[in-house]
Enzyme design. Structure first.
Site: not given
Ligand code: BV8
Ligand code: ZN
Length: 245
Positions: A67, A116
């Site tokens: 990446r 992130h």
């Molecule tokens: C935390 C870095 C706790 C690494 C990333 C259940 C319910 C709710 C929450 C949770 C749950 N279970 C677990 C959780 C928490 C979890 C979470 O949110 N999970 C989700 C998936 C359910 N969160 C965490 O774990 C976070 N930490 O909560 O800690 C805690 C609290 C206290 C003490 C200790 C711990 C940490 C989250 C960060 C994880 N790291 N990335 C790496 O990159 O390898 S997340 C990863 O997803 C990326 O950072 C990315 O940015 C992020 C979000 O994804 P998007 O950016 O939205 O990208 P995606 O592909 O999803 O979507 C792309 C979009 O673009 C689409 O909508 C598409 O339509 C659109 N698109 C496509 N082409 C275009 C476009 N738009 C415009 N123009 C285009 N051309």
């Protein structure tokens, strides 16, 4: 719709943006979810969390080195450039990004908050020493810290890890100050990032979403523009410029 959005942006007192992987899609950086998303080929549970790294650090490092290669050789696209222009015009005050690439900075944006982390940063799992890299490491061998010998890790926030508190606090502060926020290229599912625009909503502000698909944010957004960030942001910028000059 773009004309109305440009109007809202011109009348804003404090405009910010929350961006996700979609704004880097037109730079050929794969997104996470959606048809060609990274999570289709790999399972995030296997790669983007501390347990995966502890279990198989070489596999995780190989994925990140791949990446890093893509990101370091990518070019900012029209979306990154439009955001940087809006900041230069004094209209956009800050970008809060979930992305771990540095394409906003390479397009000229100055005030960028990385929720992130960044693929440019490598951190020691032992002494915490961190530094910026120009090239991805050759894997194997596993990169080791020259200070304490512990294994190094990518400087990103994995699932289950806390976001850097100082960055998250500043991101919430930026949203508290915003009367308008552009939410571009994010599926709005990852927390706590996805909750940031709701702060603007709660304060009576305006959410402008730019995304080819619907997201959980679409129904609360005041404007939800179905389109690619590169094209839409360029159109918005040209409307703003027309009104200004
Ligand atoms: C935390 C870095 C706790 C690494 C990333 C259940 C319910 C709710 C929450 C949770 C749950 N279970 C677990 C959780 C928490 C979890 C979470 O949110 N999970 C989700 C998936 C359910 N969160 C965490 O774990 C976070 N930490 O909560 O800690 C805690 C609290 C206290 C003490 C200790 C711990 C940490 C989250 C960060 C994880 N790291 N990335 C790496 O990159 O390898 S997340 C990863 O997803 C990326 O950072 C990315 O940015 C992020 C979000 O994804 P998007 O950016 O939205 O990208 P995606 O592909 O999803 O979507 C792309 C979009 O673009 C689409 O909508 C598409 O339509 C659109 N698109 C496509 N082409 C275009 C476009 N738009 C415009 N123009 C285009 N051309
Ligand atoms: Zn060390």
């Amino acid at each position: 719709m773009v004309k109305d959005v440009a109007e809202v942006i011109l009348n804003s007192t404090y405009l910010t943006a929350l961006t996700g992987a979609g704004v880097s899609a037109e730079s050929n950086i794969p997104t996470f979810r959606g048809k060609d998303g990274l999570w289709n080929k790999y399972r995030p549970e296997e790669l983007a969390n501390p347990q995966a790294f502890a279990k198989d650090p070489e596999k995780v490092w190989k994925w990140y080195a791949w990446r890093m290669e893509k990101v370091f050789n990518a070019k900012p696209n029209k979306a990154h450039i439009a955001f940087a222009e809006l900041e230069k015009l004094g209209i956009l005050k800050a970008i809060v990004t979930q992305n771990v690439d540095d394409l906003h900075e390479r397009a000229g944006s100055k005030n960028v908050l990385h929720l992130h982390g960044s693929l440019r940063v490598v951190r020691c799992t032992g002494c915490g020493f961190e530094f910026e890299v120009e090239e991805p490491p050759e894997i194997p061998p596993l990169p080791a810290c020259e200070r304490c010998g512990s294994i190094l890790r990518p400087g990103v926030v994995w699932f289950g890890e806390m976001l850097p508190p100082e960055v998250l606090d500043r991101a919430f502060m930026e949203m508290e100050r915003s009367d308008v926020v552009i939410v571009a290229g994010t599926s709005a599912v990852v927390q706590p990032a996805a909750s940031l625009p709701l702060v603007v909503k709660r304060n009576g502000g305006i959410i402008i979403e730019v995304n080819p698909s619907r997201t959980p944010l679409s129904e609360v957004a005041d404007f939800s523009i179905r389109g690619k960030a590169g094209e839409v942001m360029e159109e918005i910028l040209s409307e703003v410029r027309k009104a200004l000059f």
